[in-house]
Design an enzyme around this catalytic site. Structure first.
Site, PDB file in Angstrom:
ATOM      1  N   ARG A  37       0.889  -1.401   0.098  1.00  0.00           N
ATOM      2  CA  ARG A  37       0.095   0.016   0.038  1.00  0.00           C
ATOM      3  C   ARG A  37       0.889   1.308  -0.083  1.00  0.00           C
ATOM      4  O   ARG A  37       0.344   2.153  -0.546  1.00  0.00           O
ATOM      5  CB  ARG A  37      -0.863  -0.072   1.243  1.00  0.00           C
ATOM      6  CG  ARG A  37      -2.222  -0.773   1.100  1.00  0.00           C
ATOM      7  CD  ARG A  37      -3.047  -0.731   2.004  1.00  0.00           C
ATOM      8  NE  ARG A  37      -4.240  -1.369   1.533  1.00  0.00           N
ATOM      9  CZ  ARG A  37      -5.250  -1.681   2.530  1.00  0.00           C
ATOM     10  NH1 ARG A  37      -5.069  -1.525   3.765  1.00  0.00           N
ATOM     11  NH2 ARG A  37      -6.679  -2.099   2.119  1.00  0.00           N
ATOM     12  N   LYS A 197     -17.700 -14.238   3.739  1.00  0.00           N
ATOM     13  CA  LYS A 197     -18.777 -13.518   4.196  1.00  0.00           C
ATOM     14  C   LYS A 197     -19.675 -13.148   2.919  1.00  0.00           C
ATOM     15  O   LYS A 197     -19.866 -12.197   2.281  1.00  0.00           O
ATOM     16  CB  LYS A 197     -17.992 -12.007   4.507  1.00  0.00           C
ATOM     17  CG  LYS A 197     -17.115 -11.992   5.345  1.00  0.00           C
ATOM     18  CD  LYS A 197     -16.254 -10.668   5.180  1.00  0.00           C
ATOM     19  CE  LYS A 197     -14.576 -10.732   5.380  1.00  0.00           C
ATOM     20  NZ  LYS A 197     -14.094  -9.438   4.963  1.00  0.00           N
ATOM     21  N   GLY A 348      -8.635  -8.540   1.043  1.00  0.00           N
ATOM     22  CA  GLY A 348      -7.131  -8.578   1.621  1.00  0.00           C
ATOM     23  C   GLY A 348      -6.978  -9.973   1.413  1.00  0.00           C
ATOM     24  O   GLY A 348      -5.656 -10.180   1.217  1.00  0.00           O
ATOM     25  N   GLY A 371     -13.446  -4.083   1.807  1.00  0.00           N
ATOM     26  CA  GLY A 371     -14.668  -3.663   1.667  1.00  0.00           C
ATOM     27  C   GLY A 371     -15.036  -2.357   0.514  1.00  0.00           C
ATOM     28  O   GLY A 371     -16.054  -2.434  -0.152  1.00  0.00           O
TER      29      GLY A 371
END
Ligand code: ADP
Ligand code: 3PG
Ligand code: MG
Length: 393
Positions: A37, A197, A348, A371
């Site tokens: 990042r 999820k 991730g 997200g």
């Protein structure tokens, strides 16, 4: 189209507040394990420094409740110093006279990295006075924190409304690549979903399904789909809510006339057996726990990927953290990497799996968001992007 830093003129001597996403992964003892990042942020930083800006960089790290030295941004300032020797300073304070004095003493083309903005509870509350204090530090606001653009916080949203603003290169690239892939896909377009999820990913699945030709589901999510289709899954991960969600997705995909592929075999272990003995089965029953897709499923998925011209992948296909259950995820990562398809990977864990499978360089777009990527894929609006002014006004 949003205004980008390319549209900013006369940056010499200007104080630029750059919101970056330096929320880097860390191991159990708090050591940074991956600097992607920061590396992905370098083009924006270089561009602004070369134009003589005084760069005030702000980020969060983890999810602290108040001050927590283990989540200090200080180690990240050391990483930045490697890339910009002699040009980086660190500020323990984010607001108030001390940081203002530091900024006054900055020379053009230098960086001041602020401490973790989430040490202040006002950040996540998007508290107006806190946003005002942040705004008083700078002349221009730049948001390049794509990974956190789905949060309406003071540093991603509140402050942006108080200053002339723009997005950075990383943000621009993420928006362009992901939107383009959804709106203008190369066909056949295959979307692969995995991970745990279902609830979080439902909107993304349904939105992508509008443009994808084939949807493939693996990982823990697959058991909800199997149950919704009337199969038994033994003790594998699924709950009533996720099965209902899967039912809904199956029905909508059916109505859209989309093909849905779910696993036809599994790598499993017996519940309570400490995962020592693993075996391959076509039907999960009794005390069996599914932990990876099986060889026939790998083949089924691979055959689709071979034909694809575009692949979007989110979510590992098994418990890839455990070497016994990483085959499915790694094989599919390699197949995507070596395919002719334009490939996008987000999430991730998915990115981490691709890295472990040593396929990073062969994926066309690795999204820095988790997200945020899903929300953008799901067609939702992201506050951190929405708040930035349009290009031609
Ligand atoms: P991403 O971060 O890429 O969006 P998720 O966080 O949704 O992905 O899911 C990743 C997690 O899903 C991993 O921790 C992995 O172990 C877990 N997972 C994948 N397959 C299974 C499975 N069959 N059973 C239990 N957990 C699984
Ligand atoms: C991420 O790592 O996905 C972003 O930095 C957002 O972090 P958050 O989920 O703690 O807001
Ligand atoms: Mg994850």
């Amino acid at each position: 189209m949003k205004r980008s830093i390319r549209d900013l003129v006369n940056l010499e001597g200007k104080r630029v507040f750059l919101r970056a996403d330096f929320n880097l992964p860390m191991d159990k003892v708090g050591r940074i394990t991956d600097t992607t990042r920061v590396i992905n942020e370098l083009p924006t930083i270089r561009y602004l420094l070369q134009r003589g800006a005084k760069l005030i960089i702000c980020s969060h790290l983890g999810r602290p409740k108040g001050f927590d030295f283990r989540l200090s941004m200080w180690p990240i300032s050391l990483i930045l110093m490697k890339y910009f020797p002699g040009k980086v300073q660190f500020s323990e304070k984010i607001i108030g006279p001390q940081v203002k004095e530091q900024i006054e003493n900055m020379s053009n083309g230098s960086i001041l990295l602020l401490e973790n903005v989430r040490f202040y509870k006002e950040e996540e509350e998007n508290e107006p006075n806190f946003a005002k204090e942040l705004a008083s530090l700078a002349d221009i606001y730049v948001n390049d924190a794509f990974g956190v653009a789905h949060r309406k916080h003071a540093s991603t949203f509140g402050v942006a409304r108080l200053l002339p603003n723009a997005i950075g290169f990383l943000m621009e690239n993420e928006i362009k690549t992901i939107s383009e892939a959804i709106e203008n896909p190369k066909r056949p377009f295959v979307a692969i979903f995995g991970g745990a999820k279902v609830q979080d990913k439902i909107k993304a699945i349904l939105n992508i399904a509008k443009s994808a030709d084939v949807i493939m589901v693996g990982g823990a999510m697959a058991y909800s789909f199997l149950m919704a289709k009337g199969f038994t899954v033994g003790r594998s991960m699924a709950n009533t809510e996720s099965v209902q969600t899967a039912e809904k997705i199956i029905k909508e995909l059916d109505e859209m006339g989309k093909r849905l592929l779910i696993p036809i075999d599994h790598v499993a272990y017996m519940f309570g057996d400490k995962k020592e003995k693993t075996f391959v089965v076509e039907t999960l029953s009794g005390e069996m726990v599914g932990a990876d897709i099986g060889p026939q499923t790998i083949k089924l998925f691979e055959d689709e990927i071979k034909e694809a011209r575009q692949v979007i992948w989110n979510g590992p296909l098994g418990k890839y953290e455990d070497p016994k259950f990483q085959e499915g995820t790694f094989q599919i990562a390699k197949r995507i990497a070596h395919s002719q398809a334009y490939s996008i990977v987000g999430g991730g864990d998915s990115v981490s799996a691709v890295k472990q499978a040593r396929c990073m360089r062969m994926i066309n777009h690795i999204s820095t968001g988790g997200g945020a990527t899903l929300k953008l894929l799901g067609g939702e609006s992201l506050p951190g992007i929405e708040v930035i002014q349009e290009k031609y006004i």
